[in-house]
Motif scaffolding. Structure first.
Motif, short mmCIF file in Angstrom:
data_model
loop_
_atom_site.label_atom_id
_atom_site.label_comp_id
_atom_site.label_asym_id
_atom_site.label_seq_id
_atom_site.Cartn_x
_atom_site.Cartn_y
_atom_site.Cartn_z
N LEU A 18 0.87 -1.19 0.00
CA LEU A 18 0.00 0.00 0.00
C LEU A 18 0.90 1.23 0.00
N CYS A 28 13.15 14.58 -1.66
CA CYS A 28 14.59 14.55 -1.94
C CYS A 28 14.95 15.15 -3.30
N VAL A 68 -0.35 -0.55 -4.68
CA VAL A 68 -1.51 0.34 -4.82
C VAL A 68 -1.01 1.76 -4.55
N GLY A 76 8.88 2.34 6.47
CA GLY A 76 9.06 3.72 6.00
C GLY A 76 8.51 4.76 6.97
N ALA A 134 14.55 8.26 2.98
CA ALA A 134 14.22 7.38 1.85
C ALA A 134 15.00 6.06 1.93
N THR A 161 7.91 15.32 -4.05
CA THR A 161 7.84 16.51 -3.17
C THR A 161 8.93 16.48 -2.09
N LEU A 205 8.20 24.09 -2.50
CA LEU A 205 8.96 23.53 -3.63
C LEU A 205 8.42 24.02 -4.97
N CYS A 219 9.62 11.28 -1.87
CA CYS A 219 11.03 11.52 -2.21
C CYS A 219 11.15 12.04 -3.63
N ALA A 247 3.35 3.62 -3.08
CA ALA A 247 4.50 3.37 -3.97
C ALA A 247 5.53 4.48 -3.87
N GLY A 248 5.86 4.89 -2.62
CA GLY A 248 6.99 5.80 -2.42
C GLY A 248 8.27 5.00 -2.51
P1 FAD Z 1 6.33 8.17 0.80
O1 FAD Z 1 7.46 8.48 -0.10
O2 FAD Z 1 5.63 9.29 1.48
O3 FAD Z 1 5.29 7.35 -0.08
C1 FAD Z 1 4.03 6.98 0.38
C2 FAD Z 1 3.14 6.78 -0.82
O4 FAD Z 1 1.94 6.16 -0.38
C3 FAD Z 1 2.72 8.08 -1.50
O5 FAD Z 1 3.02 8.01 -2.87
C4 FAD Z 1 1.22 8.18 -1.24
O6 FAD Z 1 0.52 8.78 -2.31
C5 FAD Z 1 0.85 6.70 -1.10
N1 FAD Z 1 -0.36 6.44 -0.32
C6 FAD Z 1 -0.67 6.92 0.90
N2 FAD Z 1 -1.84 6.41 1.32
C7 FAD Z 1 -2.29 5.60 0.34
C8 FAD Z 1 -3.45 4.79 0.18
N3 FAD Z 1 -4.37 4.70 1.13
N4 FAD Z 1 -3.59 4.09 -0.97
C9 FAD Z 1 -2.65 4.18 -1.95
N5 FAD Z 1 -1.54 4.92 -1.85
C10 FAD Z 1 -1.36 5.62 -0.72
N6 FAD Z 1 14.96 11.56 2.60
C11 FAD Z 1 16.22 11.23 2.30
O7 FAD Z 1 16.65 10.11 2.58
N7 FAD Z 1 17.06 12.12 1.67
C12 FAD Z 1 16.66 13.38 1.35
O8 FAD Z 1 17.44 14.15 0.79
C13 FAD Z 1 15.33 13.76 1.67
N8 FAD Z 1 14.87 14.99 1.37
C14 FAD Z 1 13.58 15.34 1.66
C15 FAD Z 1 13.15 16.61 1.35
C16 FAD Z 1 11.86 16.98 1.64
C17 FAD Z 1 11.39 18.38 1.28
C18 FAD Z 1 10.96 16.04 2.21
C19 FAD Z 1 9.53 16.41 2.48
C20 FAD Z 1 11.39 14.77 2.53
C21 FAD Z 1 12.71 14.40 2.26
N9 FAD Z 1 13.19 13.13 2.59
C22 FAD Z 1 14.49 12.80 2.31
C23 FAD Z 1 12.34 12.13 3.26
C24 FAD Z 1 11.85 11.07 2.26
O9 FAD Z 1 11.18 11.72 1.21
C25 FAD Z 1 10.93 10.08 2.95
O10 FAD Z 1 11.59 9.54 4.08
C26 FAD Z 1 10.55 8.94 2.02
O11 FAD Z 1 9.89 9.43 0.90
C27 FAD Z 1 9.66 7.93 2.76
O12 FAD Z 1 9.26 6.94 1.87
P2 FAD Z 1 7.92 6.11 2.12
O13 FAD Z 1 7.89 5.09 1.02
O14 FAD Z 1 7.84 5.66 3.51
O15 FAD Z 1 6.73 7.16 1.94
#
Ligand code: FAD
Length: 473
Positions: free
Chosen positions: A10, A47, A33, A318, A327, A45, A175, A42, A12-13
């Motif tokens: 659930l 990294c 999904v 995550g 990330a 919006t 951004l 990442c 695709a980050g």
């Molecule tokens: P996310 O990337 O947030 O992905 C979650 C996904 O789940 C999203 O696409 C969302 O749409 C989807 N989703 C949510 N709920 C549902 C649902 N119910 N059904 C279907 N889809 C859903 N980290 C680094 O390591 N290096 C960096 O330089 C860095 N720079 C950053 C700069 C900024 C400005 C920000 C805001 C963050 C930065 N980060 C950085 C942090 C990094 O982006 C996050 O730690 C990382 O993206 C987390 O990954 P994730 O897969 O857990 O979640």
């Protein structure tokens, strides 16, 4: 009838899509999904767009200050629209790449909002996923053997201080600025706040940071935080620490005026915009957790060290589980979860092995324990510190700002922490990551042959400095 899968993810980050690729590589039937765009925070919006803006800002600053290289550049100006276009192009290129990786891995991507259902006619246990499809077609049901929740996080706002997207922005909105403000107040001096501060200061925006704790980048070694604050201040950034913004005294007019409270003093400051960078909240709402026994603590999903929630077939990885919201942490947690599903007995992730980077100017990078943490944990500690001023390549590059500090266990010469501030340290830290992984001693680091001239020499020099034997300082 629902589609059956070994794994459904659930979100695709970075966490979710890397986990999907790993699962597919291991031969598991896999679906993901995503309600918005694959790549998640990442890529769209976080990294990538932030680093693209930082790079443009750095180029502008270097061109303006190129005289000491013997190069005179005239008519240097910022075309901010083009800066944004470049950022968008990079994001789109990588976005296409991630979509292709999903196809190559034969991963089924469902575009829509996913929710976990409780026991149903399809399954006696919770975990069936219902997808409300983005294109409005009928809901799709997925029946996985294992679920991985990777729904990430969103910008936090403060109870009484909400973003309006115009004058008061989150990082998502900042951004996508269409033009540079003349001035900005950044509430929160963590990684995101500091990166924006550095980037905007390079673009000649008048920047003020208000940070609640005593140091910028709380969690980094205090020597590093202090040095960072000094260099930002030297560049004209105003920094208030041990301070907060009173949400009841915000006035919006042409710009925004806020009252900063610091040590019983009230200081009124104004700017065109305010950026809220006060942390991120886990996306746990509207994903069907109420249909499960999953435990929540402090707004995040609770898991064990293999990322299993209270329901052993539902994992979470995550940002949604809190901890170090990075990330590379999200993706590594997903890989560990898949290895656990496959009974590969993965090693739990050790947080002291995770590098942390801030891409400001100067950059900050660290791994392991700070000096204070090491002392608080009862280690007797020896440290070595070397400035970039003593590194020839730093002089050649015209950038001698910063230093490297090693924290070493006096009893057995184990490397406890490496803390760096300076140009390119987000690249240099990987040597320390490898050293930590293979449990290298400080002696082994000092005996590693570094090329000359190279910025990486600073790591070997700092290891020698621990024994008072640095060659160049
Ligand atoms: P996310 O990337 O947030 O992905 C979650 C996904 O789940 C999203 O696409 C969302 O749409 C989807 N989703 C949510 N709920 C549902 C649902 N119910 N059904 C279907 N889809 C859903 N980290 C680094 O390591 N290096 C960096 O330089 C860095 N720079 C950053 C700069 C900024 C400005 C920000 C805001 C963050 C930065 N980060 C950085 C942090 C990094 O982006 C996050 O730690 C990382 O993206 C987390 O990954 P994730 O897969 O857990 O979640």
């Amino acid at each position: 009838m629902p589609e059956e899968y070994d794994v459904v993810i659930l979100g695709a980050g970075t966490g979710g899509y890397v986990t999907a690729i790993k699962a597919a590589q291991e031969g598991l039937t896999t679906a993901i999904v995503e309600k918005d765009k694959v790549g998640g925070t990442c890529l769209h919006t976080g990294c990538i767009p932030s680093k693209s803006l930082l790079k443009s800002a750095e180029v502008y600053s270097e061109m303006k200050n190129s005289e000491h290289f013997g190069i005179e550049a005239s008519g240097v100006s910022v075309q901010f629209g083009k800066v944004q276009e470049r950022k968008e192009k990079i994001v789109q290129q990588l976005y296409q790449g991630v979509q292709q990786l999903m196809q190559k891995g034969k991963i089924d991507v469902y575009k829509g909002h996913g929710r976990i259902l409780g026991s149903s006619i399809f399954s006696p246990i919770s975990g069936t996923i219902s997808v409300e499809m983005e294109d409005g077609s009928e809901n799709v049901m997925l029946l996985p053997k294992n679920v991985i929740i990777a729904t990430g996080s969103s910008p936090k706002t403060l109870a009484d201080l909400k973003a309006d997207g115009e004058k008061i922005m989150t990082s998502n909105q900042a951004l996508n600025l269409e033009e540079l403000p003349k001035s900005i107040i950044i509430v929160g001096g963590g990684v995101i706040g500091v990166e924006f501060a550095s980037m905007l200061a390079d673009f000649e925006v008048d920047v003020t940071i208000v940070e609640y704790s005593s140091f910028l980048l709380p969690g980094e070694d205090e020597d590093i935080s202090q040095h960072l604050q000094q260099t930002l201040e030297n560049r004209g950034v105003k920094v208030f620490t041990d301070a907060n913004v009173n949400p009841e005294k915000i006035k919006k007019g042409g710009g925004v005026s806020v009252t900063v409270e610091q040590e019983a003093e009230e200081i009124e400051i104004s700017a065109d915009k305010v950026l809220l960078s006060v942390g991120r909240k886990a996306n746990i709402e509207d994903i069907g957790l109420e249909n499960t026994d999953i435990e929540i603590d402090n707004g995040c999903i609770v898991t064990n060290q293999y990322y299993q929630s209270k329901e052993s077939h539902i994992y979470a990885i995550g940002d949604v589980i809190g901890g170090m919201q990075l990330a590379h942490v999200a993706s590594r947690e997903g890989i560990t979860a898949i290895d656990h599903i496959l009974n590969h007995s993965p090693m739990p992730i050790d947080s002291t092995m995770i590098p942390k980077c801030t891409y400001s100017r100067p950059e900050v990078a660290s791994i392991g324990l700070t000096e204070k943490e090491a002392q608080n944990q009862g280690f007797s500690v020896k440290t070595g510190r070397v400035s970039f001023r003593s590194i020839g390549k730093a002089l050649v590059a015209g950038d001698t700002e910063g230093f490297t500090k090693l924290v070493v266990n006096e009893e057995n010469d184990d490397l406890l922490g490496v803390h760096m501030i300076g140009s390119h340290v987000t690249e240099l830290i990987s040597e320390a990551s490898l050293a930590k992984l293979i449990d290298a001693s400080n002696l082994e680091i000092s005996e590693t042959i570094h090329p000359h001239p190279a910025l990486s020499e600073i790591v070997g020099e700092a290891a020698l400095a621990v024994e008072g034997k640095a060659i160049h300082s």
